[in-house]
Scaffold this motif. Structure first.
Motif, PDB file in Angstrom:
ATOM      1  N   LEU A   1      57.509 -60.667 -37.209  1.00 56.05           N
ATOM      2  CA  LEU A   1      56.374 -60.252 -38.034  1.00 56.05           C
ATOM      3  C   LEU A   1      55.401 -59.429 -37.210  1.00 56.05           C
ATOM      4  CD1 LEU A   1      55.766 -63.640 -39.885  1.00 56.05           C
ATOM      5  CD2 LEU A   1      56.967 -61.620 -40.748  1.00 56.05           C
ATOM      6  N   SER A   2      54.696 -58.538 -37.867  1.00 57.02           N
ATOM      7  CA  SER A   2      53.782 -57.624 -37.184  1.00 57.02           C
ATOM      8  C   SER A   2      52.346 -57.850 -37.647  1.00 57.02           C
ATOM      9  CB  SER A   2      54.207 -56.181 -37.479  1.00 57.02           C
ATOM     10  OG  SER A   2      53.439 -55.275 -36.727  1.00 57.02           O
ATOM     11  N   ASN A   3      51.405 -57.629 -36.747  1.00 52.37           N
ATOM     12  CA  ASN A   3      49.974 -57.756 -37.028  1.00 52.37           C
ATOM     13  C   ASN A   3      49.493 -56.544 -37.826  1.00 52.37           C
ATOM     14  OD1 ASN A   3      48.508 -60.178 -35.526  1.00 52.37           O
ATOM     15  ND2 ASN A   3      50.217 -59.501 -34.254  1.00 52.37           N
ATOM     16  N   LEU A   4      49.859 -56.513 -39.109  1.00 53.07           N
ATOM     17  CA  LEU A   4      49.484 -55.425 -40.003  1.00 53.07           C
ATOM     18  C   LEU A   4      48.235 -55.814 -40.781  1.00 53.07           C
ATOM     19  CD1 LEU A   4      53.041 -54.551 -41.383  1.00 53.07           C
ATOM     20  CD2 LEU A   4      51.792 -53.453 -39.490  1.00 53.07           C
ATOM     21  N   ARG A   5      47.573 -54.830 -41.378  1.00 56.22           N
ATOM     22  CA  ARG A   5      46.379 -55.089 -42.188  1.00 56.22           C
ATOM     23  C   ARG A   5      46.690 -56.189 -43.209  1.00 56.22           C
ATOM     24  NH1 ARG A   5      41.582 -53.387 -44.561  1.00 56.22           N
ATOM     25  NH2 ARG A   5      41.609 -53.292 -46.836  1.00 56.22           N
TER      26      ARG A   5
ATOM     27  N   ARG B   1      34.706 -57.219 -47.224  1.00 58.93           N
ATOM     28  CA  ARG B   1      33.284 -57.570 -47.318  1.00 58.93           C
ATOM     29  C   ARG B   1      32.838 -58.299 -46.045  1.00 58.93           C
ATOM     30  NH1 ARG B   1      33.683 -60.500 -51.754  1.00 58.93           N
ATOM     31  NH2 ARG B   1      33.927 -58.602 -52.964  1.00 58.93           N
ATOM     32  N   ILE B   2      33.636 -59.237 -45.576  1.00 57.37           N
ATOM     33  CA  ILE B   2      33.303 -59.962 -44.342  1.00 57.37           C
ATOM     34  C   ILE B   2      33.289 -58.998 -43.155  1.00 57.37           C
ATOM     35  CG2 ILE B   2      34.065 -61.756 -42.721  1.00 57.37           C
ATOM     36  CD1 ILE B   2      35.197 -63.263 -45.222  1.00 57.37           C
ATOM     37  N   ALA B   3      34.256 -58.082 -43.118  1.00 61.95           N
ATOM     38  CA  ALA B   3      34.353 -57.138 -41.997  1.00 61.95           C
ATOM     39  C   ALA B   3      33.150 -56.202 -41.917  1.00 61.95           C
ATOM     40  CB  ALA B   3      35.642 -56.330 -42.102  1.00 61.95           C
ATOM     41  N   ARG B   4      32.434 -56.015 -43.026  1.00 58.44           N
ATOM     42  CA  ARG B   4      31.288 -55.099 -43.049  1.00 58.44           C
ATOM     43  C   ARG B   4      29.958 -55.759 -42.694  1.00 58.44           C
ATOM     44  NH1 ARG B   4      33.912 -53.185 -47.869  1.00 58.44           N
ATOM     45  NH2 ARG B   4      32.477 -54.449 -49.107  1.00 58.44           N
TER      46      ARG B   4
ATOM     47  N   PHE C   1      39.127 -53.956 -37.039  1.00 54.48           N
ATOM     48  CA  PHE C   1      39.985 -54.719 -36.126  1.00 54.48           C
ATOM     49  C   PHE C   1      40.397 -56.023 -36.803  1.00 54.48           C
ATOM     50  CE2 PHE C   1      40.205 -57.446 -32.079  1.00 54.48           C
ATOM     51  CZ  PHE C   1      41.574 -57.242 -31.943  1.00 54.48           C
ATOM     52  N   MET C   2      39.478 -57.006 -36.870  1.00 55.01           N
ATOM     53  CA  MET C   2      39.836 -58.297 -37.450  1.00 55.01           C
ATOM     54  C   MET C   2      38.597 -59.132 -37.721  1.00 55.01           C
ATOM     55  SD  MET C   2      39.406 -60.896 -35.106  1.00 55.01           S
ATOM     56  CE  MET C   2      38.149 -60.492 -33.926  1.00 55.01           C
TER      57      MET C   2
ATOM     58  N   ILE D   1      42.290 -62.645 -39.387  1.00 50.10           N
ATOM     59  CA  ILE D   1      42.931 -61.797 -40.392  1.00 50.10           C
ATOM     60  C   ILE D   1      42.750 -60.363 -39.929  1.00 50.10           C
ATOM     61  CG2 ILE D   1      42.959 -61.052 -42.798  1.00 50.10           C
ATOM     62  CD1 ILE D   1      41.844 -63.848 -43.538  1.00 50.10           C
ATOM     63  N   ASN D   2      43.854 -59.654 -39.796  1.00 49.96           N
ATOM     64  CA  ASN D   2      43.816 -58.274 -39.327  1.00 49.96           C
ATOM     65  C   ASN D   2      43.162 -57.387 -40.380  1.00 49.96           C
ATOM     66  OD1 ASN D   2      45.378 -58.079 -36.668  1.00 49.96           O
ATOM     67  ND2 ASN D   2      46.761 -59.298 -37.938  1.00 49.96           N
ATOM     68  N   HIS D   3      42.158 -56.624 -39.953  1.00 55.38           N
ATOM     69  CA  HIS D   3      41.464 -55.711 -40.859  1.00 55.38           C
ATOM     70  C   HIS D   3      42.150 -54.350 -40.908  1.00 55.38           C
ATOM     71  CE1 HIS D   3      37.682 -53.450 -42.236  1.00 55.38           C
ATOM     72  NE2 HIS D   3      38.120 -54.168 -43.257  1.00 55.38           N
ATOM     73  N   LYS D   4      42.989 -54.070 -39.931  1.00 46.46           N
ATOM     74  CA  LYS D   4      43.806 -52.852 -39.917  1.00 46.46           C
ATOM     75  C   LYS D   4      45.115 -53.186 -39.220  1.00 46.46           C
ATOM     76  CE  LYS D   4      42.724 -50.691 -35.555  1.00 46.46           C
ATOM     77  NZ  LYS D   4      43.684 -49.801 -34.995  1.00 46.46           N
TER      78      LYS D   4
END
Length: 188
Positions: free
Chosen positions: A98-102, A155-158, A70-71, A122-125
């Motif tokens: 603008l779009s909320n893209l990865r 790395r942060i997202a994990r 997600f983010m 920051i969008n993760h996907k």
């Protein structure tokens, strides 16, 4: 307050201080992320982010909300989930095409569309459902994208997350924002 930022940013653009889009380098405890900021598409939002960065506001804050797939969100809390005082909220610029893209960065806010202050994510996907659709679905203002360091975002997202008081999805081990530095992208 956002009129002050817009005026300052307009002066920077007209003076040539930012020839194109500035870059922001986010140094974290898990690596570095470099962003291109879309000053042309989100001038109020970029001016706000640049001001907080230049004031060293983000130094020592944490990524306080992390949801893999997600983010990752930061820019408002110190370690221990102590909220830092902010400047006045800014106008929502989500209707900028603008779009909320990865890999894009957007402003976090409350249910009030014009409530964004310092927090960003920051969008993760790809999260197109966060885009502007109408005044009734105002969206979240994208104002830049990761141009280097998406591996750090991953790395942060994990990281393992936990609950801290009323807050969920908080990293179990602190992920610190060491600094955010704004760099002029113009060539000499």
């Amino acid at each position: 307050m956002f009129k002050k930022y817009l005026l300052i940013f307009g002066l920077l653009l007209s003076s040539g201080s930012f020839a194109a889009n500035p870059q922001a380098v986010i140094e974290t405890s898990l690596g570095t992320v470099t962003l291109e900021l879309y000053a042309d598409k989100a001038p109020v939002t970029v001016a706000n982010f640049v001001q907080y960065s230049n004031d060293h506001y983000y130094d020592g804050l944490i990524f306080h909300r992390v949801i893999s797939g997600f983010m990752i969100q930061g820019g408002g809390f110190e370690p221990g989930m102590k909220q830092r005082q902010t400047n006045a909220p800014i106008k929502n610029e989500a209707n900028n095409g603008l779009s909320n893209l990865r890999g894009t960065i957007a402003m976090a806010r409350t249910n009030d569309p014009n409530s964004a202050t310092s927090q960003f994510f920051i969008n993760h996907k790809d999260n197109n459902f966060l885009d502007y659709a109408s005044p009734a679905k105002p969206g979240y203002a994208v104002f830049g994208k990761v141009i280097d360091g998406m591996d750090t975002v991953d790395r942060i997202a994990r990281v393992q997350t936990t609950r801290v008081g009323a807050y969920s999805d908080v990293p179990a081990e602190t992920v610190k924002i060491i600094s955010i530095t704004i760099e002029d992208s113009k060539t000499e």
